[in-house]
Design a protein around this motif. Structure first.
Motif, PDB file in Angstrom:
ATOM      1  N   SER A 134      12.131   3.296   2.770  1.00 44.65           N
ATOM      2  CA  SER A 134      11.558   2.497   1.680  1.00 44.65           C
ATOM      3  C   SER A 134      10.511   3.302   0.922  1.00 44.65           C
ATOM      4  N   PRO A 135      10.378   3.076  -0.386  1.00 40.12           N
ATOM      5  CA  PRO A 135       9.247   3.671  -1.101  1.00 40.12           C
ATOM      6  C   PRO A 135       7.961   2.992  -0.646  1.00 40.12           C
ATOM      7  N   ILE A 136       6.857   3.661  -0.867  1.00 37.40           N
ATOM      8  CA  ILE A 136       5.558   3.071  -0.554  1.00 37.40           C
ATOM      9  C   ILE A 136       5.090   2.311  -1.790  1.00 37.40           C
ATOM     10  N   LYS A 137       4.922   0.992  -1.649  1.00 38.18           N
ATOM     11  CA  LYS A 137       4.443   0.153  -2.743  1.00 38.18           C
ATOM     12  C   LYS A 137       2.971  -0.158  -2.506  1.00 38.18           C
ATOM     13  N   LEU A 138       2.162   0.031  -3.514  1.00 42.12           N
ATOM     14  CA  LEU A 138       0.719  -0.120  -3.383  1.00 42.12           C
ATOM     15  C   LEU A 138       0.211  -1.266  -4.238  1.00 42.12           C
ATOM     16  N   GLU A 139      -0.696  -2.043  -3.682  1.00 39.21           N
ATOM     17  CA  GLU A 139      -1.388  -3.036  -4.485  1.00 39.21           C
ATOM     18  C   GLU A 139      -2.403  -2.339  -5.390  1.00 39.21           C
ATOM     19  N   ARG A 140      -3.011  -3.106  -6.283  1.00 44.06           N
ATOM     20  CA  ARG A 140      -3.937  -2.539  -7.267  1.00 44.06           C
ATOM     21  C   ARG A 140      -5.083  -1.769  -6.605  1.00 44.06           C
ATOM     22  N   CYS A 141      -5.567  -2.232  -5.484  1.00 45.10           N
ATOM     23  CA  CYS A 141      -6.692  -1.583  -4.805  1.00 45.10           C
ATOM     24  C   CYS A 141      -6.217  -0.841  -3.556  1.00 45.10           C
ATOM     25  N   GLY A 142      -5.040  -0.233  -3.636  1.00 46.85           N
ATOM     26  CA  GLY A 142      -4.433   0.357  -2.443  1.00 46.85           C
ATOM     27  C   GLY A 142      -4.646   1.832  -2.244  1.00 46.85           C
ATOM     28  N   VAL A 143      -5.591   2.450  -2.994  1.00 42.50           N
ATOM     29  CA  VAL A 143      -5.795   3.899  -2.906  1.00 42.50           C
ATOM     30  C   VAL A 143      -7.277   4.208  -2.741  1.00 42.50           C
ATOM     31  N   LEU A 144      -7.601   5.042  -1.754  1.00 44.94           N
ATOM     32  CA  LEU A 144      -8.971   5.500  -1.532  1.00 44.94           C
ATOM     33  C   LEU A 144      -8.957   7.006  -1.283  1.00 44.94           C
ATOM     34  N   GLU A 145     -10.035   7.685  -1.629  1.00 43.89           N
ATOM     35  CA  GLU A 145     -10.136   9.106  -1.300  1.00 43.89           C
ATOM     36  C   GLU A 145     -10.231   9.265   0.211  1.00 43.89           C
ATOM     37  N   ASP A 146      -9.656  10.336   0.719  1.00 43.23           N
ATOM     38  CA  ASP A 146      -9.725  10.611   2.159  1.00 43.23           C
ATOM     39  C   ASP A 146     -10.974  11.435   2.431  1.00 43.23           C
ATOM     40  N   THR A 147     -12.058  10.737   2.764  1.00 43.00           N
ATOM     41  CA  THR A 147     -13.335  11.396   3.055  1.00 43.00           C
ATOM     42  C   THR A 147     -13.853  10.915   4.410  1.00 43.00           C
ATOM     43  N   PRO A 148     -14.767  11.662   5.034  1.00 43.49           N
ATOM     44  CA  PRO A 148     -15.337  11.208   6.320  1.00 43.49           C
ATOM     45  C   PRO A 148     -16.009   9.843   6.197  1.00 43.49           C
ATOM     46  N   GLU A 149     -16.683   9.584   5.072  1.00 47.26           N
ATOM     47  CA  GLU A 149     -17.354   8.296   4.892  1.00 47.26           C
ATOM     48  C   GLU A 149     -16.348   7.155   4.851  1.00 47.26           C
ATOM     49  N   ILE A 150     -15.253   7.347   4.105  1.00 46.55           N
ATOM     50  CA  ILE A 150     -14.218   6.323   4.020  1.00 46.55           C
ATOM     51  C   ILE A 150     -13.613   6.079   5.394  1.00 46.55           C
ATOM     52  N   ARG A 151     -13.375   7.137   6.143  1.00 44.05           N
ATOM     53  CA  ARG A 151     -12.766   6.979   7.479  1.00 44.05           C
ATOM     54  C   ARG A 151     -13.688   6.212   8.425  1.00 44.05           C
ATOM     55  N   ARG A 152     -14.988   6.418   8.291  1.00 44.49           N
ATOM     56  CA  ARG A 152     -15.923   5.647   9.132  1.00 44.49           C
ATOM     57  C   ARG A 152     -15.862   4.167   8.783  1.00 44.49           C
ATOM     58  N   GLU A 153     -15.763   3.843   7.497  1.00 46.27           N
ATOM     59  CA  GLU A 153     -15.656   2.450   7.079  1.00 46.27           C
ATOM     60  C   GLU A 153     -14.329   1.843   7.534  1.00 46.27           C
ATOM     61  N   LEU A 154     -13.265   2.640   7.502  1.00 47.36           N
ATOM     62  CA  LEU A 154     -11.967   2.161   7.985  1.00 47.36           C
ATOM     63  C   LEU A 154     -12.058   1.762   9.450  1.00 47.36           C
ATOM     64  N   GLU A 155     -12.717   2.579  10.236  1.00 50.70           N
ATOM     65  CA  GLU A 155     -12.835   2.291  11.670  1.00 50.70           C
ATOM     66  C   GLU A 155     -13.566   0.979  11.911  1.00 50.70           C
TER      67      GLU A 155
END
Length: 206
Positions: free
Chosen positions: A174-195
């Motif tokens: 399947s293709p990857i379908k993204l919602e409007r807010c479905g993209v974030l930069e891959d940074t250490p800060e973002i990864r900490r928030e993901l956790e």
């Protein structure tokens, strides 16, 4: 069908109340007939008459087509905490954006091509190393925000649309379908928030 929305500031006890389903509806001899039987919290909302399936509140007349053009633009994606996204989404992938050719975008100018690096949440159908077509989906005429664009050569965290409604089963092809807010930069800060969000995720697997 009923959908309940709640704020990121909603107390955990209230969230538990709003998501406490009566799953015995699926196993008892006489099946449940109303939404409030399945979701007790909805009794106070008076969605349906006691013995009828019609709404108790009259349906408003449809708006003129011209009014849809004046619909307000949704709030910025930056207003939604990263941890709230991570808590609620089904899949979270780290991807690397690959260059696209004119042929790639011949039929879909908004399409991007990504290589999956890893799955950060539950196992996703797209395996590490897979090259997948990716595009924004389900937003009508509202374009993705500038920060939501997939830039070639960079790494991003993306939230693919899952098969939560079971009518569009997602597979490795399947293709990857993204919602409007479905993209974030891959940074250490973002990864900490993901956790933080992953730690709050509801572990109930109906």
């Amino acid at each position: 069908m009923v959908v309940a929305y709640y704020s990121t500031h909603t107390p955990p006890a209230e969230i538990e109340r709003l998501t406490s389903y009566n799953f015995s509806c699926f196993t008892q001899l006489i099946a449940c007939a109303h939404i409030e039987d399945l979701l007790p919290a909805s009794k106070e909302w008076h969605l349906y008459d006691e013995y009828q399936s019609s709404p108790t509140v009259p349906i408003p007349p449809p708006r003129p087509e011209s009014s849809y053009a004046k619909m307000p633009i949704p709030p910025p994606c930056s207003n939604i905490p990263v941890w709230a996204h991570a808590r609620d989404v089904r899949y979270t992938l780290a991807v690397e954006v690959l260059p696209t050719t004119a042929d790639d975008q011949k039929y879909d100018p908004g399409m991007a091509k990504v290589r999956v690096v890893t799955s950060l949440k539950e196992p996703a159908p797209w395996l590490p190393g897979a090259i997948v077509r990716t595009y924004h989906y389900g937003n009508g005429s509202i374009p993705p925000e500038k920060d939501g664009e997939l830039v070639s050569g960079k790494r991003f965290i993306v939230f693919p649309v899952g098969n939560d409604e079971r009518h569009d089963i997602v597979t490795k092809d399947s293709p990857i379908k993204l919602e409007r807010c479905g993209v974030l930069e891959d940074t250490p800060e973002i990864r900490r928030e993901l956790e933080k969000g992953f730690a709050q995720n509801d572990t109930l697997k109906p």
